[in-house]
Design a protein around this motif. Structure first.
Motif, mmCIF file in Angstrom:
data_model
loop_
_atom_site.group_PDB
_atom_site.id
_atom_site.type_symbol
_atom_site.label_atom_id
_atom_site.label_comp_id
_atom_site.label_asym_id
_atom_site.label_seq_id
_atom_site.Cartn_x
_atom_site.Cartn_y
_atom_site.Cartn_z
ATOM 1 N N ILE A 90 0.844 -1.208 0.000
ATOM 2 C CA ILE A 90 0.000 0.000 0.000
ATOM 3 C C ILE A 90 0.873 1.251 0.000
ATOM 4 N N ILE A 91 1.923 1.248 0.847
ATOM 5 C CA ILE A 91 2.820 2.409 0.920
ATOM 6 C C ILE A 91 3.510 2.628 -0.429
ATOM 7 N N PHE A 92 3.993 1.534 -1.033
ATOM 8 C CA PHE A 92 4.679 1.665 -2.319
ATOM 9 C C PHE A 92 3.738 2.153 -3.412
ATOM 10 N N THR A 93 2.488 1.667 -3.401
ATOM 11 C CA THR A 93 1.520 2.091 -4.414
ATOM 12 C C THR A 93 1.240 3.577 -4.304
ATOM 13 N N ILE A 94 1.059 4.066 -3.058
ATOM 14 C CA ILE A 94 0.835 5.499 -2.844
ATOM 15 C C ILE A 94 2.051 6.298 -3.310
ATOM 16 N N PHE A 95 3.236 5.794 -2.969
ATOM 17 C CA PHE A 95 4.475 6.465 -3.379
ATOM 18 C C PHE A 95 4.604 6.499 -4.895
ATOM 19 N N ALA A 96 4.311 5.388 -5.555
ATOM 20 C CA ALA A 96 4.437 5.320 -7.016
ATOM 21 C C ALA A 96 3.489 6.293 -7.696
ATOM 22 N N PHE A 97 2.242 6.386 -7.194
ATOM 23 C CA PHE A 97 1.293 7.335 -7.764
ATOM 24 C C PHE A 97 1.771 8.771 -7.548
ATOM 25 N N ALA A 98 2.383 9.028 -6.389
ATOM 26 C CA ALA A 98 2.839 10.385 -6.080
ATOM 27 C C ALA A 98 3.978 10.820 -6.996
ATOM 28 N N VAL A 99 4.955 9.932 -7.210
ATOM 29 C CA VAL A 99 6.132 10.328 -8.006
ATOM 30 C C VAL A 99 5.853 10.332 -9.502
ATOM 31 N N THR A 100 4.777 9.673 -9.936
ATOM 32 C CA THR A 100 4.460 9.663 -11.369
ATOM 33 C C THR A 100 3.283 10.579 -11.703
ATOM 34 N N ASN A 101 2.843 11.357 -10.718
ATOM 35 C CA ASN A 101 1.684 12.220 -10.944
ATOM 36 C C ASN A 101 2.044 13.482 -11.732
ATOM 37 N N LYS A 102 3.303 13.910 -11.600
ATOM 38 C CA LYS A 102 3.741 15.124 -12.280
ATOM 39 C C LYS A 102 4.346 14.790 -13.636
ATOM 40 N N GLY A 103 4.435 15.818 -14.468
ATOM 41 C CA GLY A 103 5.130 15.681 -15.740
ATOM 42 C C GLY A 103 4.222 15.307 -16.893
ATOM 43 N N GLY A 104 4.726 15.516 -18.088
ATOM 44 C CA GLY A 104 3.986 15.226 -19.300
ATOM 45 C C GLY A 104 4.448 16.149 -20.410
ATOM 46 N N GLY A 105 4.232 15.749 -21.610
ATOM 47 C CA GLY A 105 4.690 16.538 -22.737
ATOM 48 C C GLY A 105 3.787 17.727 -23.039
ATOM 49 N N ARG A 106 4.349 18.685 -23.747
ATOM 50 C CA ARG A 106 3.616 19.871 -24.166
ATOM 51 C C ARG A 106 3.525 19.888 -25.689
ATOM 52 N N LEU A 107 2.344 20.082 -26.198
ATOM 53 C CA LEU A 107 2.125 20.087 -27.638
ATOM 54 C C LEU A 107 2.737 21.330 -28.277
ATOM 55 N N LEU A 108 3.296 21.134 -29.471
ATOM 56 C CA LEU A 108 3.805 22.240 -30.266
ATOM 57 C C LEU A 108 2.865 22.483 -31.443
ATOM 58 N N PRO A 109 2.610 23.731 -31.792
ATOM 59 C CA PRO A 109 1.732 24.012 -32.937
ATOM 60 C C PRO A 109 2.272 23.381 -34.226
ATOM 61 N N GLY A 110 1.452 22.595 -34.864
ATOM 62 C CA GLY A 110 1.828 21.983 -36.133
ATOM 63 C C GLY A 110 2.722 20.767 -36.026
#
Length: 271
Positions: free
Chosen positions: A93-113
């Motif tokens: 349970i602790i690891f699952t909460i930790f994994a969700f927390a550390v992977t919650n941020k970030g992501g790509g940003r779209l570029l026009p075209g």
């Protein structure tokens, strides 16, 4: 021993057999998910906690299976099993909460075209960033990326396309971050593997602009955008595996609760 005690004893044995088979299933399915989730073999060390969780679950389930089958000779085995199983569930349970927390941020940003996204290292959790800012770990990943020919395959596929067509290709995070210079550097496109560094003095506020090199062993492997691409790959891989383990945790908790109830009845009946 009364029939009631035998019933609980049998129930406990069946539950532990199911848990043992269930742990084997988790081990095999978890390995399959880990193999299919990653785009390359270069971030496998991030899956070590999941591998250890599966192995430990298998050993704990084996302990419960042996304890249930030989309860008359090894009564303490079931006590050890229930304590270890409880600790395993709490750790899961602790690891699952930790994994969700550390992977919650970030992501790509779209570029026009553009057909791809751009990725920034600072958008991801500090824990993930620190793992890649460790030179030992990053050198392993970088060497693996070079040897796996991630960029070479991309160049072979799009060697003769124009910049406009290349700009619209659906590149994955690693290809975007490691195999081409950042768009804001203002480099002139010759082909996917060669970019002329004409305007970085004007547009090169991004340190990745100076890190880029047309050498096939360097490219943008030293760029923060490359690390961000690897992290985005890891993030989506973990997301796929996490939901599988959440369901497994729920089933384990249910079986553990029923097993504790049966074990308690056996102890009451014997007292």
């Amino acid at each position: 021993m009364s029939s009631f005690s035998l019933t609980n004893d049998s129930l406990l044995g069946i539950l532990n057999i199911i848990k043992f088979l269930f742990s084997i299933t988790i081990l095999l399915v978890g390995i399959l998910l880990s193999e299919n989730a990653a785009l390359t073999d270069c971030d496998r060390f991030f899956y070590k906690p999941l591998i250890w969780f599966r192995v430990f679950l298998l050993l704990v389930s084996l302990t419960g299976f042996i304890g249930a089958c030989f309860y008359g000779h090894l009564p303490r085995m079931l006590w050890v099993y229930h304590v270890l199983m409880f600790l395993l569930i709490v750790a899961g349970i602790i690891f699952t909460i930790f994994a969700f927390a550390v992977t919650n941020k970030g992501g790509g940003r779209l570029l026009p075209g553009a057909g791809y996204k751009v990725y920034r290292l600072g958008d991801y959790s500090n824990w993930l960033q620190n793992r890649l800012n460790n030179n030992r770990d990053w050198n392993k990943i970088k060497t693996c990326l070079v040897e796996s020919k991630v960029c070479s395959d991309l160049y072979s596929k799009y060697w003769d396309v124009s910049f406009n067509k290349f700009h619209q290709k659906p590149l994955n995070p690693i290809q975007t971050g490691c195999c081409k210079p950042p768009n804001e550097c203002g480099f002139t496109y010759v082909n996917p593997a060669r970019w002329v560094e004409e305007n970085w003095q004007v547009y090169g506020e991004n340190p990745d602009c100076k890190a880029w090199d047309n050498d096939q062993n360097i490219l943008c492997y030293n760029c923060e955008s490359c690390k961000a691409g690897v992290l985005d790959n890891i993030k989506h891989s973990w997301k796929k595996v996490q939901w599988f383990y959440v369901r497994c945790q729920m089933l384990l908790i249910i079986m553990y609760a029923v097993g504790c109830f049966a074990f308690r009845n056996i102890l009451i009946d014997e007292s």
